[in-house]
Design a protein around this motif. Structure first.
Motif, PDB file in Angstrom:
ATOM      1  N   GLU A  15       0.868  -1.153   0.074  1.00 30.00           N
ATOM      2  CA  GLU A  15      -0.052   0.008  -0.033  1.00 30.00           C
ATOM      3  C   GLU A  15       0.797   1.273  -0.155  1.00 30.00           C
ATOM      4  N   ARG A  16       0.275   2.348  -0.231  1.00 36.90           N
ATOM      5  CA  ARG A  16       1.088   3.668   0.011  1.00 36.90           C
ATOM      6  C   ARG A  16       1.859   3.707   1.216  1.00 36.90           C
ATOM      7  N   ASP A  28       9.231  12.752  -8.087  1.00 38.87           N
ATOM      8  CA  ASP A  28       8.067  12.658  -9.126  1.00 38.87           C
ATOM      9  C   ASP A  28       7.416  11.491  -8.982  1.00 38.87           C
ATOM     10  N   LEU A  29       6.007  11.594  -9.015  1.00 43.34           N
ATOM     11  CA  LEU A  29       5.137  10.347  -8.937  1.00 43.34           C
ATOM     12  C   LEU A  29       4.566   9.926 -10.314  1.00 43.34           C
ATOM     13  N   ILE A  30       4.755   9.103 -10.791  1.00 39.48           N
ATOM     14  CA  ILE A  30       4.249   8.607 -11.935  1.00 39.48           C
ATOM     15  C   ILE A  30       3.338   7.164 -11.785  1.00 39.48           C
ATOM     16  N   VAL A  31       2.221   7.203 -12.612  1.00 47.05           N
ATOM     17  CA  VAL A  31       1.460   5.913 -12.518  1.00 47.05           C
ATOM     18  C   VAL A  31       1.901   5.142 -13.986  1.00 47.05           C
ATOM     19  N   TYR A  61       0.413   0.633 -11.331  1.00 48.72           N
ATOM     20  CA  TYR A  61       1.129   0.719  -9.975  1.00 48.72           C
ATOM     21  C   TYR A  61       1.483   2.365 -10.056  1.00 48.72           C
ATOM     22  N   ALA A  62       1.702   2.708  -8.921  1.00 43.75           N
ATOM     23  CA  ALA A  62       2.269   4.425  -8.566  1.00 43.75           C
ATOM     24  C   ALA A  62       3.685   3.992  -8.180  1.00 43.75           C
ATOM     25  N   ALA A  93      -1.738   1.580  -7.408  1.00 45.56           N
ATOM     26  CA  ALA A  93      -2.111   2.803  -7.703  1.00 45.56           C
ATOM     27  C   ALA A  93      -3.473   2.901  -6.977  1.00 45.56           C
ATOM     28  N   THR A  94      -3.799   4.018  -6.547  1.00 44.33           N
ATOM     29  CA  THR A  94      -5.167   4.393  -6.174  1.00 44.33           C
ATOM     30  C   THR A  94      -5.693   5.410  -7.036  1.00 44.33           C
ATOM     31  N   PRO A  95      -6.982   5.919  -6.790  1.00 41.28           N
ATOM     32  CA  PRO A  95      -7.439   6.896  -7.613  1.00 41.28           C
ATOM     33  C   PRO A  95      -6.868   8.319  -7.221  1.00 41.28           C
TER      34      PRO A  95
END
Length: 116
Positions: A15-16, A28-31, A61-62, A93-95
């Motif tokens: 989980e996050r 940076d965050l990428i999905v 995935y994030a 990944a979550t919304p």
């Protein structure tokens, strides 16, 4: 990546995780979508370690990409131990997860920004 020799850390989370940013210059965050569940990290130029089997199954995935030491690194000199450190934290990944810059303090990072 600024120079040839860098240190890379990768960690998968169910989980996050806490995304503490203080120790990083650029984050940076990428999905990414991994329909086959074969998300992997290959070295730029093909020389170095390949990290594979990072995720347990197909999915979206994030990926938090964090870096430090890029401004201190000399592009003409490969330091040993490396001055540059990159860390990739990966989780389902979550919304709430979307492509975005979370922190950008290095000159090098501003030159290659996602926000251009």
């Amino acid at each position: 990546m600024h120079t040839d020799l860098v240190r890379v850390e990768i960690e998968y989370h169910d989980e996050r995780p806490d995304l503490g940013l203080d120790e990083w210059e650029d984050v940076d965050l990428i999905v990414v979508d991994s329909p086959e569940g074969d998300l992997c990290l290959h070295p730029l130029g093909g020389v170095g370690d390949v990290f594979d089997e990072i995720v347990p199954a197909p999915g979206t995935y994030a990926v938090r990409c964090a870096a430090r030491g890029r401004d201190a690194a000399d592009i003409e000199v490969a330091e040993d131990p490396p001055l540059e450190l990159y860390r990739f934290d990966i989780w389902p990944a979550t919304p709430d997860d979307s492509n975005r810059t979370l922190r950008q303090t290095s000159e090098w990072g501003r030159g290659v920004s996602l926000n251009k």
